[in-house]
Design a protein around this motif. Structure first.
Motif, PDB file in Angstrom:
ATOM      1  N   ASN A  84     -53.336  -1.174   4.303  1.00 58.42           N
ATOM      2  CA  ASN A  84     -52.700  -0.094   4.916  1.00 58.42           C
ATOM      3  C   ASN A  84     -53.596   1.076   5.017  1.00 58.42           C
ATOM      4  O   ASN A  84     -54.672   1.139   4.311  1.00 58.42           O
ATOM      5  N   PRO A  85     -53.423   1.922   5.925  1.00 52.35           N
ATOM      6  CA  PRO A  85     -54.520   3.169   6.052  1.00 52.35           C
ATOM      7  C   PRO A  85     -54.379   3.895   4.468  1.00 52.35           C
ATOM      8  O   PRO A  85     -53.520   3.816   3.922  1.00 52.35           O
ATOM      9  N   GLY A  86     -55.608   4.209   4.295  1.00 54.28           N
ATOM     10  CA  GLY A  86     -55.695   4.764   3.027  1.00 54.28           C
ATOM     11  C   GLY A  86     -55.983   3.862   1.897  1.00 54.28           C
ATOM     12  O   GLY A  86     -56.240   4.226   0.593  1.00 54.28           O
TER      13      GLY A  86
ATOM     14  N   ARG B 141     -58.921   6.429  18.091  1.00 54.93           N
ATOM     15  CA  ARG B 141     -57.618   5.652  18.400  1.00 54.93           C
ATOM     16  C   ARG B 141     -57.947   4.349  18.979  1.00 54.93           C
ATOM     17  O   ARG B 141     -58.591   4.063  19.731  1.00 54.93           O
TER      18      ARG B 141
ATOM     19  N   ASP C 133     -46.386   5.547   1.872  1.00 54.17           N
ATOM     20  CA  ASP C 133     -47.045   4.376   1.308  1.00 54.17           C
ATOM     21  C   ASP C 133     -47.689   4.264  -0.082  1.00 54.17           C
ATOM     22  O   ASP C 133     -47.573   3.565  -0.788  1.00 54.17           O
ATOM     23  N   ARG C 134     -48.316   5.653  -0.375  1.00 60.63           N
ATOM     24  CA  ARG C 134     -48.797   5.525  -1.862  1.00 60.63           C
ATOM     25  C   ARG C 134     -47.973   5.760  -2.712  1.00 60.63           C
ATOM     26  O   ARG C 134     -47.961   4.975  -3.801  1.00 60.63           O
TER      27      ARG C 134
ATOM     28  N   ARG D 101     -49.924  -6.611  -0.449  1.00 62.99           N
ATOM     29  CA  ARG D 101     -50.466  -5.478   0.329  1.00 62.99           C
ATOM     30  C   ARG D 101     -50.944  -4.310  -0.387  1.00 62.99           C
ATOM     31  O   ARG D 101     -50.491  -3.981  -1.401  1.00 62.99           O
ATOM     32  N   ILE D 102     -52.129  -3.840   0.371  1.00 62.46           N
ATOM     33  CA  ILE D 102     -52.941  -2.715  -0.507  1.00 62.46           C
ATOM     34  C   ILE D 102     -52.494  -1.498   0.277  1.00 62.46           C
ATOM     35  O   ILE D 102     -52.606  -1.234   1.412  1.00 62.46           O
ATOM     36  N   ARG D 103     -51.896  -0.745  -0.656  1.00 64.07           N
ATOM     37  CA  ARG D 103     -51.079   0.472   0.164  1.00 64.07           C
ATOM     38  C   ARG D 103     -52.079   1.624  -0.090  1.00 64.07           C
ATOM     39  O   ARG D 103     -53.085   1.502  -0.867  1.00 64.07           O
ATOM     40  N   SER D 104     -51.803   2.831   0.610  1.00 59.07           N
ATOM     41  CA  SER D 104     -52.664   4.001   0.387  1.00 59.07           C
ATOM     42  C   SER D 104     -52.683   4.423  -0.953  1.00 59.07           C
ATOM     43  O   SER D 104     -51.981   4.555  -1.905  1.00 59.07           O
ATOM     44  N   GLY D 105     -54.289   4.619  -1.060  1.00 58.59           N
ATOM     45  CA  GLY D 105     -54.310   5.140  -2.376  1.00 58.59           C
ATOM     46  C   GLY D 105     -54.961   3.867  -3.463  1.00 58.59           C
ATOM     47  O   GLY D 105     -55.371   4.435  -4.669  1.00 58.59           O
ATOM     48  N   GLN D 106     -54.516   2.843  -3.169  1.00 62.43           N
ATOM     49  CA  GLN D 106     -54.808   1.639  -4.095  1.00 62.43           C
ATOM     50  C   GLN D 106     -56.136   1.109  -3.750  1.00 62.43           C
ATOM     51  O   GLN D 106     -56.470   1.059  -2.481  1.00 62.43           O
TER      52      GLN D 106
ATOM     53  N   ARG E 247     -47.885   7.945   5.255  1.00 60.55           N
ATOM     54  CA  ARG E 247     -49.120   7.676   4.503  1.00 60.55           C
ATOM     55  C   ARG E 247     -48.783   8.005   3.137  1.00 60.55           C
ATOM     56  O   ARG E 247     -48.954   7.278   2.283  1.00 60.55           O
TER      57      ARG E 247
ATOM     58  N   SER F 193     -43.039  -2.089   4.989  1.00 61.79           N
ATOM     59  CA  SER F 193     -42.483  -3.226   4.413  1.00 61.79           C
ATOM     60  C   SER F 193     -41.642  -3.019   3.336  1.00 61.79           C
ATOM     61  O   SER F 193     -41.903  -3.938   2.585  1.00 61.79           O
TER      62      SER F 193
ATOM     63  N   HIS G 117     -44.696  -0.963   8.793  1.00 64.43           N
ATOM     64  CA  HIS G 117     -45.958  -0.523   8.069  1.00 64.43           C
ATOM     65  C   HIS G 117     -45.530  -0.666   6.720  1.00 64.43           C
ATOM     66  O   HIS G 117     -46.483  -0.996   5.942  1.00 64.43           O
TER      67      HIS G 117
ATOM     68  N   GLY H 156     -46.549   2.384  -3.373  1.00 63.87           N
ATOM     69  CA  GLY H 156     -47.513   1.545  -4.198  1.00 63.87           C
ATOM     70  C   GLY H 156     -47.509   1.701  -5.796  1.00 63.87           C
ATOM     71  O   GLY H 156     -47.493   1.175  -6.655  1.00 63.87           O
TER      72      GLY H 156
ATOM     73  N   LYS I 248     -45.524  -0.668  -8.853  1.00 66.40           N
ATOM     74  CA  LYS I 248     -46.190  -0.871 -10.470  1.00 66.40           C
ATOM     75  C   LYS I 248     -45.429  -0.258 -11.551  1.00 66.40           C
ATOM     76  O   LYS I 248     -45.381  -0.732 -12.575  1.00 66.40           O
TER      77      LYS I 248
END
Lengths: 237, 269
Positions: A137-139, A192, B154-155, A117-122, B151, B197, B195, B158, B162
């Motif tokens: 993901n968003p971001g 939206r 989520d960051r 999963r590519i998370r926010s900031g990545q 949000r 996960s 979201h 991530g 790591k």
């Protein structure tokens, strides 16, 4: 003894051979002589060609054979030819490339897969095609030199053809991106998303009016047949 | 040998400190020996929430810089019999006073004496966060059902993924307002969990009592009757490895009324 004969043959052999084709002129350059010798002869021949009366511009393609040309060498050759009236260099070709270029070329042709999963900031970036087995993901951002294929849900940013390839496409299992970018074009998401919207796989590409459009996945096989690399005979069944 | 759990969130104000205080209390109620470590150097407040502010003599920076021994800096929570301690953050310096390696050493030392070390992380993902994560074996990410908090969570997830030596983080969804969730004015718990996960380890409702108890310096987990307290105690039990089902969000009184209304055929508004 034979060597001497060969040497003589080389000396008399032309370093620049000009051939006319329907697309203009092709200059075949000897790849065994020194570069300086080559330039001298090229200049002479161009004087002859350039001195003749021509109605319109002539396109010139340079074929350097097995000689490796540096960027500046190519510039010198181009300048030498373009100085003459009516002559336009359309390309300088060579059969050789450096290891570095070869690696870059290979990478740009590769499809790189990534599970997760590519998370926010990545940010995930690949030089060629990207196959992402997971969500963005968003971001989060995915970038590829060519196409991007996402098996999961795209909610973040996808940038295909990020080095300028306008033919690149983005395909996703579920398309709900915050932004789509292809080459230097950009498309923002609606503010939206409707709840039940977009449950089938879709793709995005640049259409004839230079807009990024989203369409059914099925259109790809007609729009970008090059994406198929399958070379076998027939599909079985 | 104990285990160290960092409590973090990315975004500020989602309830990291409150969660740390209450989980610490709830674990101590389960007879575990717990040390709370406040790594929010320069903006400490776990001591206030715990009601231990007046007893601080030395702090984390004093320990790291060798001005005192660890046990001198630990503040004992008198409500327990030798089970709950707090290592307060310094208030006078800033986050750069401590390095991740020093934090790791400190936490490793604490692990010898305690069953659980709960590390309260500051907001953000800079130096303070890095310090907080340095010594941790596990991580809990706290978020609220708001887009901004999710949000940032989520960051942080991530970043945590790591981090070597830290197990996959677990999630607490805090400050849930059931009526807003039902109306769709807030993300619902499932949405947040899907979201992000990661494994959901607890949900905590939004309750004025939490603010009141922080104000009094008496963590709500002490109160056996509050719904929020039970939520924290459940999380503590899940940390201990028990499997406890998630709480129902509906207020029991409300639920009863709704049932009654349904029984009489009236529509609940």
């Amino acid at each position: 003894m034979d060597n001497r004969g060969e040497l003589r043959a080389m000396r008399t052999k032309q370093n620049v051979v000009i051939k006319g084709t329907k697309d203009g002129l092709t200059l075949h350059l000897n790849d065994r002589c020194s570069f300086d010798e080559l330039l001298v002869e090229l200049a002479e021949k161009m004087d002859v060609v350039g001195g003749q009366e021509h109605g319109s511009a002539i396109k010139v393609t340079v074929q350097a054979g097995n000689r490796y040309l540096l960027e500046e060498d190519i510039e010198v050759i181009k300048n030498l030819i373009s100085q003459r009236r009516h002559l336009i260099v359309v390309g300088v070709k060579s059969n050789v490339m450096t290891m570095e270029e070869a690696v870059r070329w290979k990478e740009a042709g590769e499809i790189v897969s990534y599970t997760g999963r590519i998370r926010s900031g990545q940010v995930l970036e690949v030089p060629g095609d990207l196959l992402l087995i997971g969500d963005v993901n968003p971001g989060g951002t995915v970038k590829a030199g060519r196409n991007i294929f996402i098996v999961g849900l795209l909610k973040g940013i996808a940038h295909a053809g990020c080095y300028g390839d306008e033919q690149a496409v983005i395909a996703a299992g579920r398309m709900m991106p915050s932004q789509l970018r292809i080459a230097h074009y950009l498309n923002r998401a609606p503010d939206r998303y409707e709840e039940e919207e977009s449950y089938e796989a879709e793709c995005a590409y640049i259409d004839a009016s230079n807009q990024i459009v989203i369409d059914r996945l099925q259109v790809l096989q007609h729009l970008r047949p090059d994406i198929s690399t399958f070379k076998g005979g027939n599909y079985s069944g | 040998m104990g285990e160290a759990i960092v409590i973090t969130s990315g975004k500020g104000g989602v309830g990291k400190t409150t969660t740390s205080a209450n989980l610490g209390t709830a674990l101590a109620l389960q007879e575990k020996k717990v040390c709370l470590v406040d790594t929010d150097i320069g903006l400490r407040n776990l001591d206030v929430v715990m009601g231990l502010e007046n007893r601080i003599i030395y702090d984390l920076v004093d320990v790291v810089e060798g001005r005192c021994k660890i046990h001198q800096a630990l503040v004992k929570d008198k409500r327990f019999n030798d089970l709950l301690y707090l290592l307060p953050a310094a208030q006078t310096t800033d986050k750069s006073a401590v390095h991740p390696e020093q934090m790791k050493k400190l936490v490793d030392e604490l692990k010898q004496d305690f069953d659980y070390i709960l590390i309260d992380s500051p907001a953000g993902i800079e130096q303070g966060y890095k310090n907080a994560v340095a010594g941790a074996d596990k991580a809990i990410v706290v978020t609220t059902p708001e887009r901004s908090a999710v949000r940032d969570a989520d960051r942080v997830i991530g970043l945590l993924e790591k981090e070597e030596g830290v197990e996959p983080p677990k999630l607490i969804v805090n400050r849930i307002r059931n009526h807003m969730m039902k109306e769709g004015d807030m993300l619902d718990v499932d949405e947040v969990a899907t979201h992000l996960s990661i494994e959901l380890i607890g949900i905590v409702a939004d309750d004025d009592e939490v603010i009141k108890s922080s104000h009094q310096g008496h963590p709500i987990a002490h109160n056996p009757n509050s719904k929020v307290s039970i939520a924290y105690r459940n999380i503590a039990r899940r940390i201990l490895g028990e499997s406890v089902p998630l709480q129902h969000l509906e207020d029991p009184k409300d639920g009863f009324l709704t049932k009654l209304k349904k029984f009489f055929g009236a529509r609940s508004s």
